[in-house]
Design a protein around this motif. Structure first.
Motif, PDB file in Angstrom:
ATOM      1  N   PRO A  24       0.818  -1.223   0.000  1.00  0.00           N
ATOM      2  CA  PRO A  24       0.000   0.000   0.000  1.00  0.00           C
ATOM      3  C   PRO A  24       0.847   1.266   0.000  1.00  0.00           C
ATOM      4  O   PRO A  24       0.324   2.349  -0.222  1.00  0.00           O
ATOM      5  N   TYR A  25       2.171   1.125   0.222  1.00  0.00           N
ATOM      6  CA  TYR A  25       3.024   2.318   0.307  1.00  0.00           C
ATOM      7  C   TYR A  25       3.964   2.483  -0.883  1.00  0.00           C
ATOM      8  O   TYR A  25       4.763   3.400  -0.913  1.00  0.00           O
ATOM      9  N   GLY A  26       3.892   1.596  -1.873  1.00  0.00           N
ATOM     10  CA  GLY A  26       4.778   1.716  -3.043  1.00  0.00           C
ATOM     11  C   GLY A  26       4.362   2.900  -3.905  1.00  0.00           C
ATOM     12  O   GLY A  26       3.183   3.278  -3.940  1.00  0.00           O
TER      13      GLY A  26
ATOM     14  N   ALA B   7       7.787  -3.721   5.568  1.00  0.00           N
ATOM     15  CA  ALA B   7       8.769  -4.163   4.568  1.00  0.00           C
ATOM     16  C   ALA B   7       9.138  -5.615   4.856  1.00  0.00           C
ATOM     17  O   ALA B   7       9.209  -6.038   6.019  1.00  0.00           O
ATOM     18  N   ASN B   8       9.339  -6.367   3.818  1.00  0.00           N
ATOM     19  CA  ASN B   8       9.720  -7.799   3.878  1.00  0.00           C
ATOM     20  C   ASN B   8       8.609  -8.727   4.358  1.00  0.00           C
ATOM     21  O   ASN B   8       8.857  -9.902   4.618  1.00  0.00           O
ATOM     22  N   HIS B   9       7.409  -8.202   4.484  1.00  0.00           N
ATOM     23  CA  HIS B   9       6.250  -9.023   4.852  1.00  0.00           C
ATOM     24  C   HIS B   9       6.041 -10.116   3.789  1.00  0.00           C
ATOM     25  O   HIS B   9       5.949 -11.311   4.100  1.00  0.00           O
TER      26      HIS B   9
ATOM     27  N   GLY C 159       3.016  -3.512  -6.856  1.00  0.00           N
ATOM     28  CA  GLY C 159       4.014  -2.612  -6.267  1.00  0.00           C
ATOM     29  C   GLY C 159       5.114  -2.371  -7.275  1.00  0.00           C
ATOM     30  O   GLY C 159       4.931  -2.586  -8.476  1.00  0.00           O
ATOM     31  N   GLY C 160       6.279  -1.967  -6.762  1.00  0.00           N
ATOM     32  CA  GLY C 160       7.397  -1.640  -7.647  1.00  0.00           C
ATOM     33  C   GLY C 160       8.459  -2.719  -7.651  1.00  0.00           C
ATOM     34  O   GLY C 160       8.208  -3.872  -7.268  1.00  0.00           O
ATOM     35  N   ASP C 161       9.661  -2.313  -8.068  1.00  0.00           N
ATOM     36  CA  ASP C 161      10.762  -3.262  -8.176  1.00  0.00           C
ATOM     37  C   ASP C 161      11.156  -3.838  -6.824  1.00  0.00           C
ATOM     38  O   ASP C 161      11.587  -4.987  -6.731  1.00  0.00           O
TER      39      ASP C 161
ATOM     40  N   SER D  59      11.357  -7.731  -5.952  1.00  0.00           N
ATOM     41  CA  SER D  59      12.579  -8.331  -5.411  1.00  0.00           C
ATOM     42  C   SER D  59      12.262  -9.126  -4.138  1.00  0.00           C
ATOM     43  O   SER D  59      12.816 -10.202  -3.922  1.00  0.00           O
ATOM     44  N   GLU D  60      11.355  -8.602  -3.326  1.00  0.00           N
ATOM     45  CA  GLU D  60      10.942  -9.346  -2.120  1.00  0.00           C
ATOM     46  C   GLU D  60      10.386 -10.712  -2.498  1.00  0.00           C
ATOM     47  O   GLU D  60      10.696 -11.727  -1.884  1.00  0.00           O
ATOM     48  N   MET D  61       9.533 -10.727  -3.518  1.00  0.00           N
ATOM     49  CA  MET D  61       8.915 -11.999  -3.927  1.00  0.00           C
ATOM     50  C   MET D  61       9.954 -12.968  -4.466  1.00  0.00           C
ATOM     51  O   MET D  61       9.919 -14.161  -4.179  1.00  0.00           O
TER      52      MET D  61
ATOM     53  N   ALA E 183       2.918  -0.686  -9.631  1.00  0.00           N
ATOM     54  CA  ALA E 183       2.337   0.341  -8.760  1.00  0.00           C
ATOM     55  C   ALA E 183       3.448   0.930  -7.904  1.00  0.00           C
ATOM     56  O   ALA E 183       3.252   1.281  -6.747  1.00  0.00           O
ATOM     57  N   GLY E 184       4.658   1.019  -8.495  1.00  0.00           N
ATOM     58  CA  GLY E 184       5.802   1.563  -7.768  1.00  0.00           C
ATOM     59  C   GLY E 184       6.224   2.902  -8.345  1.00  0.00           C
ATOM     60  O   GLY E 184       5.473   3.529  -9.091  1.00  0.00           O
ATOM     61  N   SER E 185       7.449   3.314  -8.033  1.00  0.00           N
ATOM     62  CA  SER E 185       7.936   4.608  -8.524  1.00  0.00           C
ATOM     63  C   SER E 185       8.549   4.475  -9.912  1.00  0.00           C
ATOM     64  O   SER E 185       8.283   5.278 -10.798  1.00  0.00           O
ATOM     65  N   THR E 186       9.376   3.449 -10.110  1.00  0.00           N
ATOM     66  CA  THR E 186      10.055   3.326 -11.398  1.00  0.00           C
ATOM     67  C   THR E 186       9.539   2.132 -12.210  1.00  0.00           C
ATOM     68  O   THR E 186       9.439   2.212 -13.423  1.00  0.00           O
ATOM     69  N   ASP E 187       9.251   1.041 -11.558  1.00  0.00           N
ATOM     70  CA  ASP E 187       8.691  -0.145 -12.233  1.00  0.00           C
ATOM     71  C   ASP E 187       9.524  -0.596 -13.431  1.00  0.00           C
ATOM     72  O   ASP E 187       9.003  -0.913 -14.497  1.00  0.00           O
ATOM     73  N   CYS E 188      10.844  -0.609 -13.232  1.00  0.00           N
ATOM     74  CA  CYS E 188      11.741  -0.971 -14.345  1.00  0.00           C
ATOM     75  C   CYS E 188      11.522  -2.409 -14.805  1.00  0.00           C
ATOM     76  O   CYS E 188      11.556  -2.683 -16.008  1.00  0.00           O
TER      77      CYS E 188
ATOM     78  N   GLY F 223      18.089  -1.756  -6.604  1.00  0.00           N
ATOM     79  CA  GLY F 223      17.493  -0.716  -5.774  1.00  0.00           C
ATOM     80  C   GLY F 223      17.774  -0.854  -4.293  1.00  0.00           C
ATOM     81  O   GLY F 223      17.297  -0.043  -3.495  1.00  0.00           O
ATOM     82  N   GLU F 224      18.542  -1.866  -3.894  1.00  0.00           N
ATOM     83  CA  GLU F 224      18.929  -2.008  -2.480  1.00  0.00           C
ATOM     84  C   GLU F 224      20.442  -1.871  -2.392  1.00  0.00           C
ATOM     85  O   GLU F 224      21.156  -2.339  -3.282  1.00  0.00           O
ATOM     86  N   ILE F 225      20.918  -1.282  -1.304  1.00  0.00           N
ATOM     87  CA  ILE F 225      22.364  -1.116  -1.157  1.00  0.00           C
ATOM     88  C   ILE F 225      22.948  -2.344  -0.464  1.00  0.00           C
ATOM     89  O   ILE F 225      22.436  -2.797   0.562  1.00  0.00           O
TER      90      ILE F 225
HETATM   91  N1  LIG Z   1       3.451  -2.268   4.171  1.00  0.00           N
HETATM   92  C1  LIG Z   1       4.672  -1.812   3.933  1.00  0.00           C
HETATM   93  N2  LIG Z   1       5.183  -0.800   4.666  1.00  0.00           N
HETATM   94  C2  LIG Z   1       6.405  -0.298   4.408  1.00  0.00           C
HETATM   95  N3  LIG Z   1       7.229  -0.745   3.437  1.00  0.00           N
HETATM   96  C3  LIG Z   1       6.771  -1.749   2.672  1.00  0.00           C
HETATM   97  C4  LIG Z   1       5.488  -2.321   2.882  1.00  0.00           C
HETATM   98  N4  LIG Z   1       5.301  -3.309   1.960  1.00  0.00           N
HETATM   99  C5  LIG Z   1       6.441  -3.340   1.226  1.00  0.00           C
HETATM  100  N5  LIG Z   1       7.318  -2.421   1.648  1.00  0.00           N
HETATM  101  C6  LIG Z   1       8.655  -2.103   1.109  1.00  0.00           C
HETATM  102  O1  LIG Z   1       8.557  -0.942   0.319  1.00  0.00           O
HETATM  103  C7  LIG Z   1       9.668  -0.927  -0.580  1.00  0.00           C
HETATM  104  C8  LIG Z   1       9.334  -0.157  -1.823  1.00  0.00           C
HETATM  105  O2  LIG Z   1       8.216  -0.726  -2.430  1.00  0.00           O
HETATM  106  P1  LIG Z   1       7.950  -0.794  -3.987  1.00  0.00           P
HETATM  107  O3  LIG Z   1       9.079  -1.376  -4.709  1.00  0.00           O
HETATM  108  O4  LIG Z   1       6.629  -1.459  -4.125  1.00  0.00           O
HETATM  109  O5  LIG Z   1       7.750   0.725  -4.422  1.00  0.00           O
HETATM  110  P2  LIG Z   1       8.764   1.843  -4.925  1.00  0.00           P
HETATM  111  O6  LIG Z   1      10.061   1.759  -4.223  1.00  0.00           O
HETATM  112  O7  LIG Z   1       8.031   3.118  -4.860  1.00  0.00           O
HETATM  113  O8  LIG Z   1       8.921   1.459  -6.455  1.00  0.00           O
HETATM  114  P3  LIG Z   1      10.226   1.080  -7.296  1.00  0.00           P
HETATM  115  O9  LIG Z   1      10.919   0.000  -6.540  1.00  0.00           O
HETATM  116  O10 LIG Z   1       9.692   0.611  -8.624  1.00  0.00           O
HETATM  117  O11 LIG Z   1      11.035   2.335  -7.442  1.00  0.00           O
HETATM  118  C9  LIG Z   1       9.958  -2.381  -0.862  1.00  0.00           C
HETATM  119  O12 LIG Z   1      11.344  -2.597  -0.774  1.00  0.00           O
HETATM  120  C10 LIG Z   1       9.211  -3.156   0.199  1.00  0.00           C
HETATM  121  O13 LIG Z   1      10.101  -3.969   0.946  1.00  0.00           O
END
Ligand SMILES: Nc1ncnc2c1ncn2[C@@H]1O[C@H](COP(=O)(O)OP(=O)(O)OP(=O)(O)O)[C@@H](O)[C@H]1O
Length: 494
Positions: free
Chosen positions: A68-70, A102-104, A125-127, A131-133, A168-173, A432-434
């Motif tokens: 819900p926060y992507g 995060a990581n749910h 969500g996004g990338d 990646s979590e999945m 439904a993310g920011s970049t969705d590469c 997208g993770e360091i």
């Molecule tokens: N309920 C949640 N609350 C906070 N963080 C969450 C939750 N569910 C997932 N996340 C984390 O939010 C991070 C970002 O999510 P997501 O990739 O969907 O969107 P984004 O970063 O906006 O898009 P992109 O990765 O495409 O730039 C993920 O790494 C994920 O681990």
């Protein structure tokens, strides 16, 4: 339909189908067939239902995770309004989990999820969510099969479950690079019709310890620095990437180190091929090979004769490993336009120290149609494995690159006084993770799972508004007065 015809053909059924409306954008349309006799109508419905049931590639039960926060925090709305109605229409049942932290999704997939009852797992969500999945599913599969994830020598065991992504993310590469467009409806339709695309995964290690999997970009130097800086500016929203990108470009840091890699010398394609293939191997596109030959070629390239390791030492502005094209709306062809999704290789791009002007030229190439690698300070290798060792070795106390940027920088300058402008280490940007280490080893690139998507290879030859042979669903047989009237369509089963 005119009133007269309605009276003449009082029975009808509606078939929904997938239609390409513009380039890679798909939409669901429907067409109503009218019949004179109820029995004939019923026969048609029955036959089409049987055909649909026989299509085993289509998912029937999906597990869906929504972040819900992507991105713009629209994940739930996008799913409810655009995706769920299509799944219902296609008779796909779902179990939906809205993530709470995060990581749910990763942890649920790794431990609790009853995977046997599903045909696929989908994230909204996004990338980062994708990646979590990948981490949840691939880790679980390796654990269940006794694969030691810490060993870079081990090849990953494939997952039987397919993965889908609704952007439904920011970049969705990842969505853009595999579907060709960031559009939730198009992605949902690809999932519904059961399109699947194998994808490569790299496992990243440090000192024989598993760190992460990567499916798209591993970037050290420029892309690592941009991510590290942008993470400290999350409050800026998506604008942080532009800000950090500009800042990192101005700082113009280079990093010394040694890159060793195992070239994939026996494959037919190269990173500088002009043609694109999003289905594993370039010849499918070039020569119009049959699927059978394509599959044989894919298996051929997965069991190659490999030559020895090569070693390159130098000062690098960027070291990038692209397991896919990494195309996104800003860079429609991506960092490595000819990279394949599932050939067991990654394209290793080395950008050596050069002037700011030349580096700017290199960055601008990402947005143009010109050869990205046609510059003297850029080289690219298609590899199966690689290692990077920074010139100045790290001690473990120096490794927390994520949080101690400033401390680390001053520490490095203290330890290495000759360095007046560039720090000794950058960070690795892993999808997208360091990563917490600069010295890494990337294990065999393998193809452990199928993505529920497809970037149609022969897209240029398909006319817009063409009817795909994918019936999404079938409305029951109605008497004419019960169905909605379609003025523009008049089809009569013979
Ligand atoms: N309920 C949640 N609350 C906070 N963080 C969450 C939750 N569910 C997932 N996340 C984390 O939010 C991070 C970002 O999510 P997501 O990739 O969907 O969107 P984004 O970063 O906006 O898009 P992109 O990765 O495409 O730039 C993920 O790494 C994920 O681990």
């Amino acid at each position: 339909m005119p009133q007269k015809s309605t009276e003449a053909y009082p029975y009808a059924f509606t078939v929904s189908y997938v239609e390409r409306v513009w380039q890679h954008r798909w939409r669901c349309s429907d067409v109503t067939f009218h019949c004179l006799e109820g029995a004939l109508c019923q026969q048609w419905v029955q036959t089409i239902r049987e055909q649909l049931t026989a299509l085993t590639s289509r998912p029937k039960h999906l597990l869906v995770y929504i972040n819900p926060y992507g991105g713009k925090q629209q994940g739930e709305r996008i799913y409810e309004q655009k995706v769920a109605p299509l799944f219902t229409l296609a008779s796909i049942s779902t179990d939906v989990i809205v993530t709470e932290h995060a990581n749910h999704a990763r942890d649920h997939l790794r431990t609790e999820a009853e995977l046997k009852q599903y045909d696929g797992v989908v994230c909204v969500g996004g990338d980062g969510m994708f990646s979590e999945m990948v981490h949840g599913l691939v880790s679980r599969t390796q654990r269940d099969n006794g694969v030691d994830q810490n060993s870079p020598e081990e090849k990953l065991v494939p997952c039987t479950l397919r993965i889908g992504i609704i952007p439904a993310g920011s970049t969705d590469c990842i969505c853009y690079a595999t579907v060709g467009i960031n559009d939730p409806v198009t992605s949902a339709l690809h999932i519904i019709v059961g399109d699947a695309q194998p994808m490569d995964v790299c496992s990243v290690h440090h000192n024989n310890t598993f760190l992460r999997y990567s499916v798209s970009l591993l970037g050290y130097g420029f892309y690592g620095d941009v991510l590290a800086d942008s993470e400290r500016k999350r409050w800026m929203g998506p604008a942080r990437y532009d800000f950090s990108g500009f800042k990192t470009f101005l700082t113009h840091h280079y990093y010394e180190g040694t890159v060793s890699f195992l070239p994939a010398t026996d494959i037919l394609g190269t990173p500088r091929d002009k043609t694109r293939c999003r289905a594993g191997y370039v010849l499918l596109y070039k020569c119009n090979l049959s699927n059978n030959i394509h599959n044989q070629l894919c298996s051929l390239v997965l069991y190659p004769h490999v030559w020895g390791w090569r070693v390159i030492r130098g000062k690098f502005l960027a070291i990038n490993a692209a397991s896919m094209s990494c195309a996104c709306p800003r860079s429609p062809k991506g960092l490595s336009p000819a990279a394949h999704l599932a050939d067991g290789t990654t394209d290793l791009i080395l950008v050596r120290q050069c002037s700011r002007f030349n580096f700017l030229r290199h960055l601008l190439r990402h947005t143009s149609k010109y050869d990205q690698f046609d510059m003297t300070f850029v080289e690219v290798h298609r590899v199966r494995r690689f290692r990077f060792t920074p010139r100045y070795c790290q001690s473990d106390s120096e490794l927390d690159l994520r949080e101690n940027g400033k401390r680390l920088f001053s520490q490095i300058c203290r330890d290495h006084p000759a360095c007046s402008c560039s720090p000794a280490y950058s960070s690795w940007n892993c999808d997208g993770e360091i990563l917490p280490h600069a010295a890494i080893e990337v294990g065999y690139v393998t193809t452990p799972y199928n993505l529920l998507c497809k970037y149609t290879v022969h897209s240029e030859s398909i006319q817009t508004h063409s009817l795909f042979p994918h019936f999404v669903t079938l409305q029951p047989c109605y008497k004419m007065d019960k169905i909605k009237t379609h003025q523009s369509t008049h089809n009569t089963p013979s």
